[in-house]
Design an enzyme around this catalytic site. Structure first.
Site, short mmCIF file in Angstrom:
data_model
loop_
_atom_site.label_atom_id
_atom_site.label_comp_id
_atom_site.label_asym_id
_atom_site.label_seq_id
_atom_site.Cartn_x
_atom_site.Cartn_y
_atom_site.Cartn_z
N GLU A 41 0.83 -1.04 -0.13
CA GLU A 41 -0.07 0.04 0.01
C GLU A 41 0.59 1.20 -0.18
OE1 GLU A 41 -2.77 0.10 3.31
OE2 GLU A 41 -3.69 1.76 2.39
N ASN A 188 -12.43 -1.21 -0.71
CA ASN A 188 -11.70 -1.68 0.35
C ASN A 188 -12.42 -1.15 1.74
OD1 ASN A 188 -8.98 -2.76 1.93
ND2 ASN A 188 -9.09 -0.60 2.79
N GLU A 189 -12.75 -2.24 2.51
CA GLU A 189 -13.26 -1.94 3.78
C GLU A 189 -14.32 -0.86 3.79
OE1 GLU A 189 -10.45 -1.15 6.79
OE2 GLU A 189 -9.47 -3.21 6.77
N TYR A 268 -6.77 -8.93 11.43
CA TYR A 268 -5.67 -8.89 11.90
C TYR A 268 -5.54 -9.61 13.31
CZ TYR A 268 -4.53 -5.19 8.37
OH TYR A 268 -4.17 -4.84 7.34
N GLU A 324 -6.41 -9.11 4.13
CA GLU A 324 -5.50 -8.30 4.89
C GLU A 324 -5.28 -9.17 6.04
OE1 GLU A 324 -5.95 -4.23 5.64
OE2 GLU A 324 -6.38 -3.85 3.51
N GLN A 373 1.92 -6.09 5.75
CA GLN A 373 2.17 -5.79 4.44
C GLN A 373 3.45 -6.19 4.03
OE1 GLN A 373 1.00 -1.88 3.22
NE2 GLN A 373 -0.77 -1.93 4.13
O1 AHR Z 1 -3.00 -2.30 6.32
C1 AHR Z 1 -3.36 -1.33 6.96
C2 AHR Z 1 -4.71 -0.82 6.79
O2 AHR Z 1 -5.47 -1.75 7.63
C3 AHR Z 1 -5.44 -0.89 5.32
O3 AHR Z 1 -5.00 0.28 4.69
C4 AHR Z 1 -6.77 -1.08 5.69
O4 AHR Z 1 -7.59 -1.58 4.59
C5 AHR Z 1 -6.81 -1.63 6.92
O5 AHR Z 1 -7.77 -1.05 7.87
#
Ligand code: AHR
Length: 549
Positions: A41, A188-189, A268, A324, A373
């Protein structure tokens, strides 16, 4: 706090030997190599300073792309690379990133540090990077603040071969032939940075953007709708309905079918609170166990999304994508909080190995996953040192490398039996991660961590076993009875260190690197009654290669 100083607030079950069984002649679903995918990103030093240093840099580069990074990632056979975000994708206007670099407009990267983005890394640079890496691009279109036409034009610019306006514009910018782009993200999101939409509102938009993101010539897009946070299974259900799918798999004719081919979600590993996530390297055993427990919960979240999809798509036509995942800790002291730069320890490596075991087991539905990432951000594979220019391969990098043999291999079910070793954690939070409140699982409270995890696959005349011992103090012996066929002499590699906090730095690049496990692996018994025996020290990850006839 060091391991020895910390009070261990856990209780362990005494089991020192784990027994199991694997039938080598019962291959299951193919593990898509794309579950070993990556994510880059415009965030902190991921693109600028990580992948891209500019053509004038002293760091060896090809048209600005850092060659040591390319070489290191090529060794992982990375199957795909997602770009330009993340949250950044829904602010990104691709036409700002084409044409002569010195004439490109600038913009503000509002999500990540509020810094000025000069757009010097754009479509051509990204596609060049993918070519150097030999990887498939996964491009995320701007749904949050972009237009349907903008997305449609981008597909044409990338993949159209005739003299149409977008193809002509690409040619004017120096690229004659269209590129091949398969993976195409629709925002995204959308529940958060991507527009704060309801699932229903996004479902409508995803259908529209998916419809106008057309296949050009022989280029077939695999459109991925942006999905849930963590365990928000309702989001997945709404998107299945947006595709015109009904309970049991019936379809509304001519409704949404075909607008997108897959649904993503993000999850995450966050062990602390969202406000205080904890340090990537300064942690005690309580935080260590809490982190690997959160990581282990990916199994039930994957299963939850897959169950919803099974009900609406029993034939398994729609793919599940975890685009992610990874650890999210506090940034390193003194670094920009918006740059999400964190170190990466042996603990991160074990988080990765747990995820891969779960990915292998869900090979029937999970078609792709992307670590967040790849360089210098969150659970990175590579860290670049600004001062010395050094490139650090993280412990997580080594797990990706050691597990390469699972790419496109057939999953083998590993049956573990008896009481598995566990640790009881007296007080951990519910499922970590971010996203709308209420989309976690579990209340805060006690939880049980199974401290051994194993997966296996077979391909090209050999089986590959991956095994993790999460216990920070106790070794474990794994004894797997082999069925189906006779294995040859096994070889093993081991990734461990003195403590889970161990990590690699520019000064010490090899604090955590895989080593030959020598006689830590052996075969007992003869044909038809072989047992694979593997010794796993505390906090370790091992892979075993077993030649097959
Ligand atoms: O990976 C960091 C961020 O986490 C990304 O930009 C977003 O999609 C998520 O909230």
């Amino acid at each position: 706090m060091s391991t020895s100083e910390s009070a261990v607030p856990t209780t362990a079950s005494p089991t020192a030997t784990v027994e199991g069984l694997v039938d080598l002649e019962l291959p299951g679903h193919t593990i898509s190599r794309h579950v070993y995918g990556h994510f880059s990103e415009h965030l902190g030093r991921c693109i600028y300073g990580g992948f891209f240093v500019g053509a004038d840099s002293e760091v060896p580069n090809e048209d600005g792309i850092r060659l040591d990074v390319v070489e290191a990632l090529k060794a992982l056979d990375i199957p795909n690379l997602r770009w330009p975000g993340g949250c950044f994708a829904d602010d990104y206007h691709w036409k700002d990133g084409i044409g002569p670099r010195d004439q490109r407009p600038t913009m503000v990267n509002s999500h990540w540090g509020d810094v000025v983005e000069d757009n010097s890394f754009g479509t051509h640079e990204f596609m060049h990077l993918c070519e150097l890496l030999g990887t498939e691009p996964y491009v995320s279109a701007n749904v949050g603040s972009g237009t349907v036409k903008e997305a449609s034009d981008w597909v044409q610019y990338l993949t159209r071969g005739d003299d149409s306006p977008m193809a002509a514009l690409r040619r004017a910018n120096g690229r004659e032939e269209p590129w091949r782009v398969r993976f195409w993200g629709l925002g995204n999101e959308p529940w958060g940075c991507g527009g704060r939409m309801s699932a229903e509102a996004y479902g409508e938009l995803a259908r529209t953007f998916g419809t106008y993101s057309r296949d050009m010539g022989t280029n077939e897009l695999y459109r991925i709708a942006a999905g849930a946070a963590n365990a928000d299974y309702r989001w997945t259900e709404v998107l299945m309905k947006a595709l015109g799918r009904r309970l049991g798999g019936a379809e509304d004719p001519g409704f949404g079918n075909g607008a997108f081919q897959a649904i993503s979600f993000h999850c995450y590993t966050v062990a602390g609170s969202w406000e205080e996530k904890g340090s990537a390297t300064q942690f005690d055993l309580e935080q260590y166990y809490a982190t690997v427990l959160q990581a282990q919960r990916i199994e039930e979240v994957l299963a939850g999304h897959a169950r919803v999809m099974d009900v609406y798509d029993p034939a398994g036509e729609i793919g599940l994508v975890l685009d992610e995942w990874g650890t999210w800790f506090d940034v390193e002291p003194g670094t920009n909080p918006g740059f999400l730069f964190q170190q990466n320890s042996l603990r991160d490596a074990l988080v990765a190995s747990l995820h891969f075991d779960a990915f292998h087991r869900h090979a029937d539905r999970l078609v792709m996953a992307n670590i967040a990432q790849t360089v210098n951000v969150l659970q990175a594979m590579l860290l670049t040192d600004e001062e010395s220019g050094a490139l650090v391969l993280t412990p997580s990098y080594h797990v990706f490398e050691m597990n390469k043999g699972h790419h496109d291999a057939a999953n083998l079910t590993v049956h573990l039996r008896g009481d598995l070793p566990t640790r009881t954690l007296p007080d951990v939070r519910g499922l970590g991660g971010h996203g709308p409140a209420g989309h976690g699982l579990h209340e805060r409270g006690p939880a049980e961590l199974t401290t051994v995890s194993v997966s296996a696959s077979r391909k090209d005349g050999r089986a590959l076993f991956s095994a993790t011992n999460l216990d920070a103090e106790a070794p474990v012996t794994l004894r797997l009875a082999l069925r189906g066929t006779t294995g040859g002499r096994p070889t093993a590699r081991l990734l461990t260190a003195d403590a889970p906090q161990a990590h690699n730095t520019p000064q010490r690049l090899d604090a955590v690197v895989p080593r030959d496990h020598g006689d830590g692996v052996r075969l007992e018994g003869g044909p038809g009654a072989q047992t694979l025996v593997l010794e796993l020290p505390p906090h370790s990850f091992a892979t075993v290669e077993l030649p097959l006839p």
